[in-house]
Write a protein that holds these residues in place. Structure first.
Motif, short mmCIF file in Angstrom:
data_model
loop_
_atom_site.label_atom_id
_atom_site.label_comp_id
_atom_site.label_asym_id
_atom_site.label_seq_id
_atom_site.Cartn_x
_atom_site.Cartn_y
_atom_site.Cartn_z
N LEU A 64 -11.96 -28.58 -19.45
CA LEU A 64 -11.18 -28.26 -20.65
C LEU A 64 -11.33 -26.79 -21.01
CD1 LEU A 64 -11.83 -31.38 -22.93
CD2 LEU A 64 -9.66 -30.68 -21.92
N LEU A 108 -6.99 -25.32 -27.52
CA LEU A 108 -6.25 -26.52 -27.14
C LEU A 108 -5.48 -27.07 -28.34
CD1 LEU A 108 -5.51 -28.64 -25.08
CD2 LEU A 108 -7.70 -29.78 -25.49
N VAL A 157 -2.38 -31.86 -22.89
CA VAL A 157 -2.06 -31.34 -24.22
C VAL A 157 -1.56 -32.47 -25.12
CG1 VAL A 157 -0.51 -29.83 -25.51
CG2 VAL A 157 -1.57 -29.01 -23.40
N GLU A 167 -0.96 -30.35 -17.08
CA GLU A 167 -1.34 -29.74 -18.36
C GLU A 167 -0.62 -30.37 -19.54
OE1 GLU A 167 -1.32 -25.59 -18.86
OE2 GLU A 167 -2.69 -25.17 -17.21
N PHE A 199 -8.14 -24.37 -20.84
CA PHE A 199 -7.54 -24.07 -22.15
C PHE A 199 -8.34 -23.10 -23.02
CE2 PHE A 199 -6.15 -28.30 -20.79
CZ PHE A 199 -4.77 -28.14 -20.82
#
Length: 205
Positions: free
Chosen positions: A44, A54, A13, A9, A48
Motif C-alpha cells: 500500500l 490513498l 482504490v 489500482e 499509494f
C-alpha cells in the motif's frame, strides 16, 4: 527489474474508499485497509504513499462519480427541470434513509476538515463545487424555461441544494427516517416556488 504489480489500482482504490466511507480518514486503520484491499502494508505504501494519500485518491474518484450521478439524474429531457430536481430530491431521501447507505467521501472530508488551510477542506470544496455545477446547469434551464424568476441567483441556489442534500446525508447516517427526509426534500423545493405535491408523509424518526 521490479516485479510487475499483480493488482488493479482502481479496485484497490474502490475497496479503500468503502473503508474510508465507513470509518473516515482518522479512524480507518492500515489493518482495515489491508483486509479490504488484500494488499500488505508495504505494498500500500509503495503503490499509494500511505493512508492519507490513498484517501485523497479515493476521494477524487468518489466525488467524480457523485457529480456524474447528479448530472445524470438532472439531465433527463423527458421532464421539466423542476420535475427533475424534485425527483432527484425524493430519490436522495430514499437513498439516504437506507440502513446500508454509506457517507460520501466529500462529506467525510468536510466533517473531518480542520479549517480552510486543511487539504481536506480544499478537497471537500472541490467536491461541493462539482455538485453545485450539476445543480446550476439544471437550474439555469429552469430559469430559461421561466420556471424560476429571471433574477434568481442560480449559483447560490445550486450551493443551497448541495447543502440540503449533504445535510440529508448526515441525518440519514444518524438514523433519521425516510418520512422526515422526504419532508425535508419537499420543503427544500419551496425556495423555487414549488409546492409539495403530497404532504401526507409520515414523520418517522
Amino acid at each position: 527489474m521490479p516485479r510487475p504489480r499483480k493488482f488493479v489500482e482502481s479496485d484497490v482504490v474502490s475497496s479503500a474508499g468503502e473503508v474510508f466511507a465507513v470509518h473516515g480518514l482518522a479512524a480507518a486503520t492500515l489493518d482495515d485497509l489491508v483486509r479490504a484491499t488484500g494488499l500488505g502494508k508495504q505494498s500500500l505504501y509503495n503503490a499509494f504513499g500511505g493512508k492519507r494519500e490513498l484517501f485523497f485518491r479515493a476521494l477524487s474518484e468518489d466525488r467524480e462519480e457523485a457529480a456524474r450521478a447528479v448530472t445524470e439524474a438532472l439531465g433527463h429531457d423527458d421532464a421539466s427541470p423542476i420535475e427533475r430536481i424534485r425527483g432527484h430530491m425524493l430519490t436522495m431521501a430514499i437513498e439516504f434513509s437506507g440502513t446500508d447507505r454509506r457517507v460520501s467521501l466529500t462529506t467525510r472530508a468536510l466533517v473531518e476538515s480542520a479549517g480552510t488551510e486543511d487539504p481536506l477542506s480544499s478537497a471537500a470544496k472541490t467536491g461541493i463545487d462539482q455538485l453545485a455545477g450539476a445543480y446550476a446547469e439544471c437550474l439555469e434551464h429552469a430559469r430559461e424555461n421561466g420556471d424560476i424568476p429571471a433574477d434568481a441567483n442560480v449559483q447560490s441556489l445550486a450551493v443551497y441544494f448541495v447543502a440540503v442534500t449533504r445535510g440529508m446525508e448526515l441525518l440519514g447516517r444518524a438514523g433519521v427516517g425516510r418520512g422526515v427526509l422526504t419532508a425535508v426534500a419537499l420543503d427544500a423545493l419551496r425556495v423555487l416556488g414549488v409546492q409539495p405535491a403530497n404532504r401526507a408523509v409520515r414523520q418517522e424518526s
